[in-house]
Scaffold this active site. Structure first.
Site, PDB file in Angstrom:
ATOM      1  N   GLU A 198     -14.669   3.921  14.827  1.00 30.12           N
ATOM      2  CA  GLU A 198     -15.781   3.888  15.768  1.00 30.12           C
ATOM      3  C   GLU A 198     -15.166   3.950  17.165  1.00 30.12           C
ATOM      4  O   GLU A 198     -14.279   3.153  17.483  1.00 30.12           O
ATOM      5  CB  GLU A 198     -16.587   2.592  15.608  1.00 30.12           C
ATOM      6  CG  GLU A 198     -17.757   2.591  16.560  1.00 30.12           C
ATOM      7  CD  GLU A 198     -18.619   1.341  16.504  1.00 30.12           C
ATOM      8  OE1 GLU A 198     -18.362   0.443  15.688  1.00 30.12           O
ATOM      9  OE2 GLU A 198     -19.543   1.270  17.328  1.00 30.12           O
TER      10      GLU A 198
ATOM     11  N   ARG B 108      -6.808  -5.472   4.831  1.00 27.73           N
ATOM     12  CA  ARG B 108      -6.528  -5.220   6.242  1.00 27.73           C
ATOM     13  C   ARG B 108      -5.118  -5.662   6.562  1.00 27.73           C
ATOM     14  O   ARG B 108      -4.599  -6.591   5.946  1.00 27.73           O
ATOM     15  CB  ARG B 108      -7.454  -6.054   7.130  1.00 27.73           C
ATOM     16  CG  ARG B 108      -8.850  -5.597   7.214  1.00 27.73           C
ATOM     17  CD  ARG B 108      -9.627  -6.568   8.086  1.00 27.73           C
ATOM     18  NE  ARG B 108      -9.612  -6.176   9.488  1.00 27.73           N
ATOM     19  CZ  ARG B 108     -10.448  -5.275   9.999  1.00 27.73           C
ATOM     20  NH1 ARG B 108     -11.342  -4.695   9.248  1.00 27.73           N
ATOM     21  NH2 ARG B 108     -10.395  -4.973  11.273  1.00 27.73           N
TER      22      ARG B 108
ATOM     23  N   LYS C 266     -10.850  -4.756  17.642  1.00 23.89           N
ATOM     24  CA  LYS C 266     -11.120  -4.046  18.889  1.00 23.89           C
ATOM     25  C   LYS C 266     -11.959  -4.897  19.833  1.00 23.89           C
ATOM     26  O   LYS C 266     -11.745  -4.899  21.029  1.00 23.89           O
ATOM     27  CB  LYS C 266     -11.870  -2.742  18.593  1.00 23.89           C
ATOM     28  CG  LYS C 266     -10.967  -1.612  18.162  1.00 23.89           C
ATOM     29  CD  LYS C 266     -11.766  -0.320  18.126  1.00 23.89           C
ATOM     30  CE  LYS C 266     -11.933   0.209  16.736  1.00 23.89           C
ATOM     31  NZ  LYS C 266     -13.274   0.456  16.313  1.00 23.89           N
TER      32      LYS C 266
HETATM   33  P1  ATP Z   1     -12.111  -3.478  14.602  1.00 23.07           P
HETATM   34  O1  ATP Z   1     -12.633  -4.782  14.081  1.00 23.07           O
HETATM   35  O2  ATP Z   1     -10.774  -3.569  15.206  1.00 23.07           O
HETATM   36  O3  ATP Z   1     -13.109  -2.753  15.455  1.00 23.07           O
HETATM   37  P2  ATP Z   1     -13.006  -1.790  12.579  1.00 23.07           P
HETATM   38  O4  ATP Z   1     -12.752  -1.840  11.118  1.00 23.07           O
HETATM   39  O5  ATP Z   1     -14.367  -2.111  13.047  1.00 23.07           O
HETATM   40  O6  ATP Z   1     -11.914  -2.628  13.284  1.00 23.07           O
HETATM   41  P3  ATP Z   1     -13.096   1.000  12.811  1.00 23.07           P
HETATM   42  O7  ATP Z   1     -13.021   1.816  14.033  1.00 23.07           O
HETATM   43  O8  ATP Z   1     -14.392   0.927  12.103  1.00 23.07           O
HETATM   44  O9  ATP Z   1     -12.604  -0.423  13.197  1.00 23.07           O
HETATM   45  O10 ATP Z   1     -11.933   1.370  11.806  1.00 23.07           O
HETATM   46  C1  ATP Z   1     -11.593   2.643  11.377  1.00 23.07           C
HETATM   47  C2  ATP Z   1     -10.857   2.523  10.078  1.00 23.07           C
HETATM   48  O11 ATP Z   1      -9.695   1.715  10.236  1.00 23.07           O
HETATM   49  C3  ATP Z   1     -11.720   1.841   9.030  1.00 23.07           C
HETATM   50  O12 ATP Z   1     -11.609   2.555   7.823  1.00 23.07           O
HETATM   51  C4  ATP Z   1     -11.138   0.478   8.906  1.00 23.07           C
HETATM   52  O13 ATP Z   1     -11.300  -0.026   7.622  1.00 23.07           O
HETATM   53  C5  ATP Z   1      -9.675   0.705   9.270  1.00 23.07           C
HETATM   54  N1  ATP Z   1      -9.092  -0.506   9.833  1.00 23.07           N
HETATM   55  C6  ATP Z   1      -9.532  -1.201  10.898  1.00 23.07           C
HETATM   56  N2  ATP Z   1      -8.792  -2.298  11.103  1.00 23.07           N
HETATM   57  C7  ATP Z   1      -7.840  -2.307  10.142  1.00 23.07           C
HETATM   58  C8  ATP Z   1      -6.762  -3.184   9.800  1.00 23.07           C
HETATM   59  N3  ATP Z   1      -6.524  -4.285  10.511  1.00 23.07           N
HETATM   60  N4  ATP Z   1      -5.992  -2.862   8.757  1.00 23.07           N
HETATM   61  C9  ATP Z   1      -6.215  -1.739   8.046  1.00 23.07           C
HETATM   62  N5  ATP Z   1      -7.200  -0.879   8.308  1.00 23.07           N
HETATM   63  C10 ATP Z   1      -8.018  -1.142   9.338  1.00 23.07           C
HETATM   64 MG    MG Z   2     -16.099  -1.181  12.913  1.00 23.12          MG
END
Ligand code: ATP
Ligand code: MG
Length: 555
Positions: free
Chosen positions: A37, A263, A273
């Protein structure tokens, strides 16, 4: 042969994918995607997801989409989109033509919503968001049905169309999937799939005032673009039944399979983020690319090579168990990578003046110094030596304890690539602070060519002060002292310390910004900026795992 034998040595995701491809699921085709995102910069956790998705696709010579999950215009921006593209490229992955946005599919997603309504599998709910929340039930109690749940299909179609045409305010109506208000899985209790939001979108402008919710948009984006394996993190495990419900109930071109992995979390920092955005907004760090940040842009500024981050992700591997990785694993991976690739140079971080009184005043001699102790191919350079040199303050002790083998009154030490010197006199200022050492050198002990067979226990680094270059260096510790920080945790006060008057050896005037060096005995550094002949370096990582030691001391 059993799958277990056939795919031995592969992680569970690769095993599943090999199995699906070998058995002709989706015609034996593979496509993955990385779906960020664009509401912030990518962090080290995302690097794991990128390595998994792009890495597996590469092994199969299959596409991996870089797909922006841009369904929430309130928090998203082009700045984030651009930074994400830059970071994926920096890691060495290429999406080729496979760049996509959930917003590219808004027309189709809207059509599929209508298909659900027509099948009596979705309805317009006119309860307030509060009422919807309160009727969802709990883990132990079922939810209650909305009074609008049994609206006739035609009424739902009409209302949904009017939602789209902007006839209602935000929150006046939502579109919900009609699944099961008493499902033990709360995600299946008639989830909202569309909401009204009168807000321009960074790509579609003012075209839409209704936007699909994450689960709906995500599943459909996967299926529409032809993703076959939707790899995501464990928090989506409970959403899988919903993912599959959409696939079961709509006529979609592909049937992707969702597989979850754990994760990546890293000790002493945060991988969210939203929380990272708070640090940026509050001014606790200088920006998303502050070298203390676990963002890919921060790590890049800090000097971590992309190859080391990929190797780190490889070592972390793919598992189903949530884990928090120790900082030392990341640092040792970086250190290993830099050890073989970095030229050695000498720099004094905390200079102490040394005058070699028996060395001819005004004379300069050039000494040969190897650029790498283990790799002759990396060549050598000429180091100017003179009567006035600088050594590290730490390399001198006036009253040494018995295991201190460096310089002390009357003691001898080797200056690396140069001579053995002896400390004859200690000069102090009015406050009793040591400001200069008067030493003498033994001309017979020149490195490599000297005739003396004198042996000393240690060698220290030095820089000729008549030929040195100045600037500054930034030294780092982890962002938080707390191994598992939350948003309340204070930032480590020593997370960034600036050293104001280091002395660098002369050869560094030719260094280009972005190049990395080992400063002998001080760690690995990257040249960050050059201004008015002043060099600014960031320390990438120390030479040894001093972090473990610091922890013990603080213990
Ligand atoms: P954040 O909480 O940092 O915003 P998010 O999962 O909401 O993380 P996204 O932009 O939706 O962030 O993530 C894109 C991809 O990266 C998703 O498939 C998510 O599962 C993966 N991802 C995000 N954070 C991690 C992590 N700490 N370890 C492994 N994969 C991750
Ligand atoms: Mg997200």
């Amino acid at each position: 042969m059993s799958d277990k034998k056939k795919y031995r040595g592969k992680d569970f995701i690769r095993q599943m994918i090999h199995h699906d491809v070998d058995s002709g699921v989706n015609d034996g085709r593979l496509a993955t995607r990385f779906p960020p995102e664009p509401n912030g910069y990518l962090h080290i956790g995302h690097a794991l997801s990128i390595c998994i998705n792009f890495g597996i696709a590469k092994e199969f010579d299959a596409p991996c989409y870089l797909r922006f999950d841009d369904t929430n215009p309130a928090k998203e921006s082009d700045e984030y989109v651009n930074s994400i593209m830059e970071d994926v490229k920096w890691l060495g992955f290429d999406w080729g033509n496979d760049l996509a946005h959930a917003s590219d599919y808004f027309d189709s997603i809207h059509e599929f919503a209508i298909e659900l309504i027509e099948k009596d599998l979705a309805y317009v709910d006119s309860q307030t968001s509060e009422e919807i929340k309160n009727s969802r039930g709990t883990l132990n109690a079922p939810g209650t049905k909305s009074p609008y749940r049994d609206r006739p299909i035609s009424e739902n179609l009409g209302l949904f169309d009017r939602m789209k045409n902007g006839e209602f305010e935000n929150g006046e109506h939502v579109l919900r999937a009609k699944i099961d208000m008493s499902s033990p899985n709360i995600n299946l209790r008639d989830p909202i799939i569309y909401r009204i939001l009168h807000l321009d979108h960074q790509r579609t402008g003012s075209k839409w005032c209704i936007y699909p919710m994450y689960d709906f948009a995500h599943t459909l984006s996967d299926a529409i673009e032809g993703t076959t394996h939707s790899l995501c993190t464990l928090e989506f495990e409970d959403h899988r039944p919903l993912y599959e419900w959409f696939l079961d109930n709509l006529d979609l071109p592909t049937r992707p399979r969702q597989i979850e992995f754990s994760r990546l979390n890293l000790e002493h920092t945060i991988t969210s983020k939203r929380k990272l955005a708070d640090l940026v907004v509050s001014g606790h760090v200088s920006g998303w690319d502050d070298p203390r940040m676990p963002t890919l842009s921060g790590l890049r500024k800090r000097g971590y090579p992309a190859s080391a981050i990929k190797e780190f992700c490889n070592r972390v591997g793919i598992t189903k168990k949530d884990k928090t990785i120790e900082m030392s694993l990341l640092e040792s991976t970086v250190r290993e990578e830099l050890d073989s690739s970095c030229n050695r140079v000498m720099a004094i971080l905390n200079p102490l003046k040394v005058t070699i009184k028996n060395y001819p005043e005004g004379e300069t001699e050039m000494l040969d110094a190897r650029n790498h102790p283990k790799d002759k191919e990396m060549g050598s350079r000429q180091l100017p030596f003179s009567q006035n040199i600088l050594i590290e303050k730490d390399d001198f002790m006036e009253s040494p304890n018995e295991d201190f083998f460096r310089l002390s009154p009357g003691a001898e030490v080797r200056l690396r690539y140069a001579y053995i010197i002896r400390c004859d006199e200690v000069i102090k200022d009015e406050n009793g602070e040591i400001v200069e050492l008067i030493c003498s050198y033994d001309p017979e002990t020149k490195s490599g060519t000297g005739t003396s067979n004198k042996k000393v226990k240690s060698a220290i680094h030095w820089v000729s002060s008549d030929h040195s270059v100045s600037g500054n260096v930034n030294l780092f510790e982890t962002l938080y002292n707390d191994p598992n920080p939350d948003s309340e945790s204070p930032i480590n006060q020593n997370s960034m310390v600036e050293i104001h008057n280091p002395a660098f050896e002369k050869s560094l005037v030719d260094a280009v910004v972005g190049s990395r060096f080992q400063f002998e005995r001080n760690g690995y550094f990257i040249l960050n900026t050059v201004e008015d002949e002043r060099l600014s370096f960031n320390r990438i990582v120390t030479l040894k795992d001093t972090w473990a030691k610091i922890q013990k001391k603080k213990g």
